[in-house]
Design an enzyme around this catalytic site. Sequence first.
Site, short mmCIF file in Angstrom:
data_model
loop_
_atom_site.label_atom_id
_atom_site.label_comp_id
_atom_site.label_asym_id
_atom_site.label_seq_id
_atom_site.Cartn_x
_atom_site.Cartn_y
_atom_site.Cartn_z
N LYS A 196 -4.71 0.58 -2.14
CA LYS A 196 -3.26 0.13 -1.92
C LYS A 196 -2.88 -1.23 -2.96
O LYS A 196 -3.68 -1.93 -2.99
CB LYS A 196 -3.04 -0.71 -0.41
CG LYS A 196 -1.70 -1.00 -0.28
CD LYS A 196 -1.76 -1.79 1.38
CE LYS A 196 -0.43 -2.27 1.52
NZ LYS A 196 -0.40 -2.85 3.06
N LYS A 254 -1.42 4.13 -2.04
CA LYS A 254 -0.18 3.52 -1.73
C LYS A 254 0.38 2.60 -2.87
O LYS A 254 -0.57 1.82 -3.19
CB LYS A 254 -0.14 2.91 -0.35
CG LYS A 254 1.03 2.54 0.13
CD LYS A 254 0.98 1.55 1.41
CE LYS A 254 2.30 1.12 1.98
NZ LYS A 254 2.22 0.19 3.25
#
Length: 329
Positions: A196, A254
């Site tokens: 992320k 992400k």
Amino acid sequence: MYPLRRNRRLRTNEAIRSLVRETVITPNDFLVPLFVVEGKGIKDEIPSMPNYFRYSLDLLENEVKELWKLGLKSVLLFVKVPDSLKDNKGTEALNPDGLMQRAVRTVKNVCPDMLVMTDVALDPYSAYGHDGIIENGQIMNDVTAEVLAEMSISHAQAGADFVAPSDMMDGRILTIREALEDVGFINTGIMSYSAKYASAFYGPFRDALDSAPVDLVDIPKDKKTYQMDYANRFEAVRETEMDIDEGADIVMVKPGISYLDIVREIKNDVDVPVAVYQVSGEYAMIKAAAEKGWLDHDQIMMETTMAFKRSGADIIASYFAKDVVKLLS
């Protein structure tokens, strides 16, 4: 001499293009993010995410039923917590009758076979908008991981099938896995946000949950001390391998469209399912450009969705899930 092999023969018409198409999108590819708020009769459009909504629990039931009828079988729950319930320790996150816990039960009651994943992070519950507990101006790693483990147990008790830690604290997957095992939730899965990145693409999401970091003296103004530097590629592989070693069942990259190289890198390296999150900023850009008439909404939606699948993603978390499935049908 004319070439004996003409590649255009396989592009002559839609029938042959469909027959030889390498990548196919189905409803089974999608994980649907859902935003939940307190109250009744609320279906509140998010201004920076046109045609996407926050739902109160009563209307969440209707949305889940519609998703199931469309063949969408997995949801990822997020909650918007009232400011009055926020503090530095995420106390409300552990409330067995908190909004997340009630949301899980609501989905399971209305659609028992729906796969329910839950966001595990402190930022929706934090007075400071951070994913961790703050002490002396620092995001504290280990004490945060312990709270996340308790949070995961609470979600599992409510009926969650998977918990999805999105915080990027070091070692939190092992802490959560051991905690779940210790209390008998051996079948509760973990989908880790393993890679992320500290991205500017999250803005509309933070508006949706009112979870942006606050701008105060002696408090970190961004999440760069725990989310990844977007200049780094191989670090993502290391992070992901560590999460798998600690017990992650699914790993996630992400954001999405700017990180397709990371999706492919990880897919080539690991033997567990790989998810990608087409985040709020990506959704908002397509919506805004389409509203201006600069891009064809449906064509861009399908092209970016196909890019995620083609890059190696087994699971696509996307605010476009319903639209894509409706278009396919």
